[in-house]
Design a protein around this motif. Structure first.
Motif, PDB file in Angstrom:
ATOM      1  N   UNK A  54      15.903  -2.566   1.387  1.00  0.00           N
ATOM      2  CA  UNK A  54      16.000  -2.138  -0.130  1.00  0.00           C
ATOM      3  C   UNK A  54      14.810  -2.338  -0.933  1.00  0.00           C
ATOM      4  N   UNK A  55      14.203  -3.211  -0.807  1.00  0.00           N
ATOM      5  CA  UNK A  55      12.689  -3.465  -1.341  1.00  0.00           C
ATOM      6  C   UNK A  55      11.947  -2.313  -1.209  1.00  0.00           C
ATOM      7  N   UNK A  56      11.675  -1.918   0.183  1.00  0.00           N
ATOM      8  CA  UNK A  56      10.893  -0.659   0.416  1.00  0.00           C
ATOM      9  C   UNK A  56      11.440   0.389  -0.283  1.00  0.00           C
ATOM     10  N   UNK A  65      10.407   4.438  -7.020  1.00  0.00           N
ATOM     11  CA  UNK A  65       9.658   4.007  -8.338  1.00  0.00           C
ATOM     12  C   UNK A  65       8.549   4.913  -8.216  1.00  0.00           C
ATOM     13  N   UNK A  66       7.815   4.885  -7.159  1.00  0.00           N
ATOM     14  CA  UNK A  66       6.445   5.885  -7.091  1.00  0.00           C
ATOM     15  C   UNK A  66       6.873   7.254  -7.464  1.00  0.00           C
ATOM     16  N   UNK A  67       8.130   7.852  -6.885  1.00  0.00           N
ATOM     17  CA  UNK A  67       8.411   9.145  -7.161  1.00  0.00           C
ATOM     18  C   UNK A  67       8.807   9.156  -8.680  1.00  0.00           C
ATOM     19  N   UNK A  68       9.574   8.546  -9.117  1.00  0.00           N
ATOM     20  CA  UNK A  68       9.699   8.553 -10.583  1.00  0.00           C
ATOM     21  C   UNK A  68       8.731   8.971 -11.540  1.00  0.00           C
ATOM     22  N   UNK A  69       7.601   8.180 -11.144  1.00  0.00           N
ATOM     23  CA  UNK A  69       6.250   8.270 -11.944  1.00  0.00           C
ATOM     24  C   UNK A  69       5.655   9.401 -11.955  1.00  0.00           C
ATOM     25  N   UNK A  81       0.733  -1.407  -0.058  1.00  0.00           N
ATOM     26  CA  UNK A  81       0.151   0.036  -0.037  1.00  0.00           C
ATOM     27  C   UNK A  81       0.869   1.330  -0.109  1.00  0.00           C
ATOM     28  N   UNK A  82       2.213   1.079  -0.106  1.00  0.00           N
ATOM     29  CA  UNK A  82       3.106   2.495   0.179  1.00  0.00           C
ATOM     30  C   UNK A  82       2.897   3.257  -1.106  1.00  0.00           C
ATOM     31  N   UNK A  83       3.034   2.809  -2.327  1.00  0.00           N
ATOM     32  CA  UNK A  83       3.137   3.607  -3.186  1.00  0.00           C
ATOM     33  C   UNK A  83       2.233   4.755  -3.722  1.00  0.00           C
TER      34      UNK A  83
END
Length: 243
Positions: free
Chosen positions: A230-232, A238-242, A197-199
């Protein structure tokens, strides 16, 4: 976006047997090396997980990244914070019977008390954030008591039982984050965030930092702590890059 790794539940496992392992300070070092931007810990009044000795050892050990000490706004905790000097204190509500923090601090009803309390912390060069529900009146009150930042409580979003409710809570977080940022506050968020649910929360542009503990520590049982951090961090980036 920064990731603060909360190490409380490493200490929870240790305290289940009242032994010396696992060591939360060792966990903090692993998290630091794995890419955490901050180490967060909550020294509770009942000392159910993190202990005073842990706090002193963290201060002596963690040097490359900041320490964020979550604590209730009590005189005892203020004295400890001034002695230890974490880079930041985050003031949270605390009830002895709760399993974990159940909601945000009611800044509106505590304004006079908090203003004096925060002034003393800041006099000692400690940055202060308030853990609050994502509501405009709490943000306004936070500004009035003189804090640097607010951390929005994401528990209602994380615990939403339906997609409709989750979407509604996400919109509430977005609105509050934007409002706080416009008022000149730094905006953080945390509570109940997981790998699944973090993204959506990480995608809120105004939020600069997430503090996450239970999900990282829980999954470190299967993946190891380094990989769990690292996974978190990867999901957040990834969410920020979008954006």
């Amino acid at each position: 976006m920064r990731l603060g790794v909360n190490i409380d539940h490493i200490a929870t496992v240790r305290e289940a047997r009242k032994t010396y392992e696992p060591d939360p300070v060792k966990g903090a070092l692993i998290a630091q090396d794995a890419g955490a931007d901050q180490i967060t810990f909550h020294l509770r009044e009942d000392r159910r997980h993190i202990q005073d000795e842990d706090v002193l050892r963290l201060r002596c050990t963690i040097k490359r990244i900041p320490l964020n000490m979550e604590m209730a706004p009590t005189e005892e905790m203020k004295k400890i914070a001034i002695d230890v000097k974490p880079e930041r204190v985050t003031l949270v509500p605390e009830k002895r019977e709760e399993v974990t923090t159940e909601g945000g601090l009611d800044v509106v009803s505590m304004k006079d008390y908090l203003e004096k309390y925060i002034k003393e912390l800041r006099k000692n060069n400690i940055s202060v954030a308030l853990f609050i529900d994502p509501e405009e009146d709490q943000i306004d009150a936070s500004l009035q008591v003189g804090v640097d930042a607010v951390e929005l409580h994401t528990g209602e979003y994380a615990n939403a039982s339906t997609d409709i409710k989750r979407k509604k809570e996400l919109e509430r977080l977005k609105k509050a984050a934007k409002y706080a940022k416009e008022k000149g506050l730094d905006v953080f968020a945390g509570h109940g965030l997981t790998y699944t649910n973090v993204q959506p929360v990480a995608s809120i542009m105004e939020i600069e930092e997430l503090n996450i503990g239970h999900s990282i520590i829980a999954n470190s049982i299967f993946w190891g702590l380094e990989e769990a951090v690292r996974k978190m961090k990867k999901l957040i980036l990834e969410a920020r890059r979008e954006l």
